[in-house]
Design a protein around this motif. Structure first.
Motif, short mmCIF file in Angstrom:
data_model
loop_
_atom_site.label_atom_id
_atom_site.label_comp_id
_atom_site.label_asym_id
_atom_site.label_seq_id
_atom_site.Cartn_x
_atom_site.Cartn_y
_atom_site.Cartn_z
N TYR A 1 0.88 -1.15 -0.09
CA TYR A 1 0.09 -0.10 0.11
C TYR A 1 0.75 1.26 0.08
CZ TYR A 1 -3.36 3.34 1.39
OH TYR A 1 -4.44 4.54 1.34
N LYS A 2 0.70 2.09 -1.00
CA LYS A 2 1.51 3.13 -1.20
C LYS A 2 0.70 4.46 -0.34
CE LYS A 2 3.84 5.89 -4.68
NZ LYS A 2 4.16 5.93 -6.19
N LEU A 3 1.40 4.87 0.93
CA LEU A 3 0.68 5.76 1.63
C LEU A 3 0.84 7.22 1.22
CD1 LEU A 3 2.57 4.36 4.96
CD2 LEU A 3 0.03 4.13 4.24
N ASN A 4 2.07 7.36 0.50
CA ASN A 4 2.16 8.71 -0.30
C ASN A 4 3.52 8.61 -1.21
OD1 ASN A 4 4.66 9.05 1.74
ND2 ASN A 4 3.01 9.76 2.89
N ASP A 5 3.78 9.54 -1.74
CA ASP A 5 5.08 9.59 -2.61
C ASP A 5 6.32 9.05 -2.03
OD1 ASP A 5 3.39 10.55 -4.57
OD2 ASP A 5 4.22 12.55 -4.55
N ARG A 6 6.46 9.15 -0.47
CA ARG A 6 7.54 8.78 0.00
C ARG A 6 7.56 7.22 0.81
NH1 ARG A 6 11.43 12.89 1.64
NH2 ARG A 6 10.82 14.66 0.63
N TYR A 7 6.47 6.96 1.35
CA TYR A 7 6.43 5.77 1.91
C TYR A 7 5.48 4.68 1.66
CZ TYR A 7 8.46 8.78 5.57
OH TYR A 7 9.61 9.47 6.19
N LYS A 8 5.76 3.41 1.69
CA LYS A 8 4.88 2.41 1.16
C LYS A 8 4.82 1.39 2.14
CE LYS A 8 4.79 -1.19 -2.52
NZ LYS A 8 5.42 -1.83 -3.65
N LEU A 9 3.85 0.86 2.51
CA LEU A 9 3.56 -0.33 3.48
C LEU A 9 3.29 -1.85 2.82
CD1 LEU A 9 3.44 -0.67 6.64
CD2 LEU A 9 0.65 -0.45 6.32
N VAL A 10 4.27 -2.72 3.30
CA VAL A 10 4.37 -3.97 2.49
C VAL A 10 4.03 -4.96 3.91
CG1 VAL A 10 5.22 -5.57 1.06
CG2 VAL A 10 5.83 -3.28 0.83
N SER A 11 3.05 -5.80 3.54
CA SER A 11 2.90 -6.80 4.67
C SER A 11 2.54 -8.17 3.97
CB SER A 11 1.70 -6.42 5.80
OG SER A 11 0.32 -6.39 4.80
N GLY A 12 2.75 -9.23 4.63
CA GLY A 12 2.10 -10.78 4.03
C GLY A 12 1.92 -11.51 5.14
N VAL A 13 1.12 -12.35 4.70
CA VAL A 13 0.78 -13.62 5.76
C VAL A 13 0.58 -15.02 4.85
CG1 VAL A 13 -1.82 -13.12 5.50
CG2 VAL A 13 -0.99 -14.31 7.56
N ARG A 14 0.96 -16.22 5.64
CA ARG A 14 1.00 -17.33 5.10
C ARG A 14 0.97 -18.44 6.06
NH1 ARG A 14 3.47 -19.55 0.41
NH2 ARG A 14 3.55 -21.99 0.79
N ILE A 15 -0.01 -19.48 5.46
CA ILE A 15 -0.14 -20.63 6.29
C ILE A 15 0.34 -21.87 5.43
CG2 ILE A 15 -2.58 -20.87 5.60
CD1 ILE A 15 -1.39 -21.30 9.32
N ASP A 16 1.02 -22.72 6.04
CA ASP A 16 1.46 -24.28 5.67
C ASP A 16 0.83 -25.27 6.54
OD1 ASP A 16 3.28 -23.54 3.21
OD2 ASP A 16 4.41 -22.31 4.69
N GLN A 17 0.29 -26.14 5.80
CA GLN A 17 0.02 -27.47 6.41
C GLN A 17 0.81 -28.57 5.93
OE1 GLN A 17 -2.74 -27.71 8.81
NE2 GLN A 17 -1.89 -29.96 9.26
N VAL A 18 1.80 -29.33 6.91
CA VAL A 18 2.90 -30.07 6.47
C VAL A 18 2.62 -31.48 7.16
CG1 VAL A 18 5.39 -30.46 6.74
CG2 VAL A 18 4.46 -28.14 6.41
N LYS A 19 2.92 -32.49 6.47
CA LYS A 19 2.63 -33.66 7.01
C LYS A 19 4.00 -34.47 6.58
CE LYS A 19 0.08 -38.24 7.03
NZ LYS A 19 -1.12 -38.88 6.49
N ILE A 20 4.61 -34.99 7.58
CA ILE A 20 5.94 -36.02 7.14
C ILE A 20 5.59 -37.36 7.95
CG2 ILE A 20 8.35 -36.12 7.67
CD1 ILE A 20 8.25 -33.12 8.48
N GLU A 21 6.10 -38.37 7.08
CA GLU A 21 5.76 -39.50 7.32
C GLU A 21 7.17 -40.19 7.61
OE1 GLU A 21 2.40 -41.61 5.58
OE2 GLU A 21 2.51 -39.80 4.21
N ALA A 22 7.49 -40.70 8.66
CA ALA A 22 8.70 -41.86 8.78
C ALA A 22 8.32 -43.19 8.49
CB ALA A 22 9.25 -41.46 10.10
#
Length: 689
Positions: free
Chosen positions: A391-412
């Protein structure tokens, strides 16, 4: 290797003929059109930054010093913050800011190709030939969530860009040959042909070297030979559509001074399909997707590249020493898929997507006393979704954010156990730019949870409980909260940049080495690793400053420092490279350049004895050292260049702190580290067509 063999290599001969004939033609063009091309600058340090200094970009087709890279880990060491745990002459294991393994996400064209060896003899970077790629992009810290199982230390992408062809230019390419001391010979070629709607691209390379000598004149077992071939077919029916089918094969072998086994096979097969559609609507700017399959078939043994060790056996009541050859075959099949959508409206930009990864690991062991068939022992499945908003706040500042979710299964499979984890990750970052001062800054906070990887789960003797069996389930996920900040600035002839970080790591997975009955996993000693969770604090910085004294004389100096502490015991985190500084001085003219690289490395006295990662551990404090390297380049004609260099000019005998102990099979004493290469000469000729 005898020198005449160079001239017998078909690819080398073809490149030399092309360079010679192209030189005559280029000279004619220069005369007729008065075209002048600048000489290439040998890259010796990080130069290009993007995204306010957070992202580093490098051109792997440019010559670098020390001697041009044999693999991905070699090249990354030219970027501030990266080091490598050395095994011998090639296939080191890269570290960044003291972090190792799956904390660094290594991608090729957006997909992940994992190695198979339980002691990372074939690290992911072992299968990467940097010159066959167009660009390397490094995002520092947990400041992106766009790729599966996010790396907490850095995300590194080796990428090839979509070729641009037209009626006036229906083909282009680049070829290079490198000759160096100790029989070093590299050959690389890239060729693209087609038109505005279709293309075919070939990347092929071959590299070999004999064992080198250190500064004392002692031979260090380190020979290697490798080749890679990748082919891509592309279709671009219009300016907004791109479809590409790719396939690749490679193989090689490597002699390791720091291991009890060598790598006698590094076979890779890969197949991929990717698409991209731009400008679907005024809001949806791009939809992209890909599916990639890779199969690594790795063999390690103690008899093909070296004399096998002797074992005492009894026969007819007599004891005798008999050769004891043994080998291990390990394989990894990996299937990656990804779909992402980029949208833009007003001051907002949004990238959303989903991705999956499935990989199966198998292994076998053969020796005089054992014959275990190849059996699948691990299955890994992950499913992830992400969103990254700007999100470009103005000509000088920009805000960047992110979110992620992973579902992992490991079998031995051999333990008949599995584990499932839900792994969140997120970040928020403020970027600013001040054009009047030509300055950019960023500050970001990121959080990542990481499940123990294959090596931490399956290559260790035990976990938190101390029992040999429950390692698989008694290691907790690693949780990193890290603050990243930095800036870059240019004022006239003066340039400067800096990146700093500080982090808290809960349940950091720490390796400790002891004499375990499970053996040494090829580590060059009888030690094997146990893994346990501890809490840790990390911090450090990379910084550089450059100045153009005149149009011809340029200089820059850079430094990197990483620090870590086990807050449970108040001891240092192990296997962290010491403070390092680099001074580069260049003299640049239109057709030629001269340069020097002075590398100064401090001693490392912050160690934790017999603790480390799956490849190495701290053995003792390391000594400080410095090395000088010289280089020059000359533009023979338009698009035909030659670069030459001398590394370790004063032939010093030294060892890196991140350096494995030499194998006793080569006569090294217990925990005696082998030295780095001595004085090393090299010359590289390249041409574009």
């Amino acid at each position: 290797m005898a020198q005449p063999k160079f001239f017998l290599q078909p690819l080398t001969a073809a490149i030399c003929v092309a360079c010679y004939s192209g030189s005559i033609q280029a000279q004619q063009i220069d005369t007729e059109d008065n075209v002048q091309q600048l000489a290439p600058v040998v890259m010796t340090a990080q130069k290009a930054n993007d995204a306010n200094g957070l992202i580093v970009r490098a051109d792997p087709k440019q010559p670098i010093q020390p001697v041009p890279a044999t693999d991905g880990a070699d090249y990354l060491q030219s970027i501030a913050g990266f080091s490598s745990v050395k095994n011998g002459g090639t296939n080191g294991d890269v570290t960044f800011r003291g972090m190792f393994g799956s904390r660094i996400k290594i991608l090729t064209d957006g997909t992940e190709n994992l190695g198979a060896c339980p002691s990372r003899m074939d690290a992911p970077t072992s299968y990467i030939q940097p010159e066959s790629f167009d660009r390397i992009t490094v995002t520092k810290g947990p400041q992106t969530v766009q790729y599966a199982n996010t790396g907490s230390a850095a995300t590194v992408i080796f990428e090839r860009q979509k070729p641009k062809l037209s009626e006036d230019q229906s083909y282009f390419g680049q070829a290079s040959v490198l000759l160096g001391s100790y029989g070093r010979l590299d050959q690389n070629i890239e060729a693209v042909a087609g038109d505005e709607q279709k293309y075919i691209r070939l990347n092929a390379n071959r590299s070999e070297s004999n064992s080198y000598e250190d500064g004392n004149g002692d031979k260090v077992p380190s020979a290697w030979e490798r080749w890679n071939t990748d082919l891509a077919l592309g279709w671009t029916p219009d300016a907004n559509t791109w479809l590409e089918l790719s396939a690749g094969k490679s193989d090689g072998e490597a002699l390791y001074a720091g291991r009890d086994m060598d790598g006698s096979q590094f076979a890779r097969e890969s197949l991929g399909l990717r698409f991209e559609k731009k400008n679907l609507t005024d809001v949806i700017k791009k939809v992209e997707g890909q599916v990639n399959y890779s199969y690594n078939d790795h063999v390690m043994d103690n008899f093909r590249l070296r004399t096998p060790p002797l074992m005492e056996m009894e026969h007819d009541g007599h004891k005798m020493n008999m050769p004891n050859p043994s080998e291990m075959q390990v394989t990894r099949r990996t299937l990656n898929s990804r779909l992402a959508v980029t949208s833009e409206w007003d001051k907002l930009s949004l990238i959303t997507g989903v991705d999956t990864q499935q990989n199966h690991h198998a292994g076998s062991m053969k020796s005089m006393m054992m014959n275990m068939p190849l059996t699948t022992n691990m299955k890994f499945n992950s499913y992830g979704a992400f969103g990254e908003l700007g999100y470009k706040l103005n000509d000088r500042y920009k805000l960047v954010s992110g979110v992620r979710i992973d579902q992992v299964k490991i079998e031995a499979l051999q333990l008949n156990e599995d584990r499932k984890e839900t792994l969140p990750s997120a970040f928020i970052r403020l970027e600013s730019q001040h054009p009047e001062h030509d300055a950019k800054t960023y500050i970001g906070l990121g959080y990542v949870e990481r499940v123990p990887d294959y090596w931490e789960l399956f290559s260790t003797a035990h976990g938190n409980s101390g029992m040999p069996t429950p390692t698989f389930n008694d290691l907790d996920t690693e949780k990193t909260l890290q603050l990243d900040l930095g800036y870059q600035h240019q004022h006239g002839a003066l340039k400067s940049w800096a990146s700093a970080y500080a982090g808290l790591v809960n349940d950091y997975i720490l390796m400790s080495y002891h004499n375990h009955a499970t053996g040494g996993h090829g580590h060059g000693s009888s030690f094997s690793a146990s893994a346990k969770n501890v809490d840790a604090t990390i911090a450090g910085a990379e910084a550089g400053i450059g100045y153009d004294f005149t149009d011809a004389i340029q200089a820059d100096v850079s430094a990197m420092y990483a620090w870590g502490e086990n807050t449970d015991t108040h001891k240092p985190l192990p296997q962290i490279a010491p403070l390092e500084g680099r001074l580069n001085v260049r003299y640049v003219q239109d057709k030629y350049t001269f340069g020097l690289l002075w590398r100064v490395v401090a001693k490392q006295d912050r160690i934790s004895l017999h603790q480390g990662n799956i490849v190495g551990y701290d053995m003792n404090e390391s000594k400080s050292f410095n090395t000088l390297a010289l280089n020059a380049s000359y533009n023979l004609a338009k698009d035909i260049n030659i670069a030459v260099g001398v590394d370790n000019v004063f032939d010093k005998a030294y060892t890196e702190h991140l350096n494995k102990a030499g194998s006793s099979g080569f006569g090294f004493a217990s925990e005696e580290q082998f030295n780095n290469i001595g004085r090393n000469y090299w010359a590289r000729m390249s041409m574009k067509f």
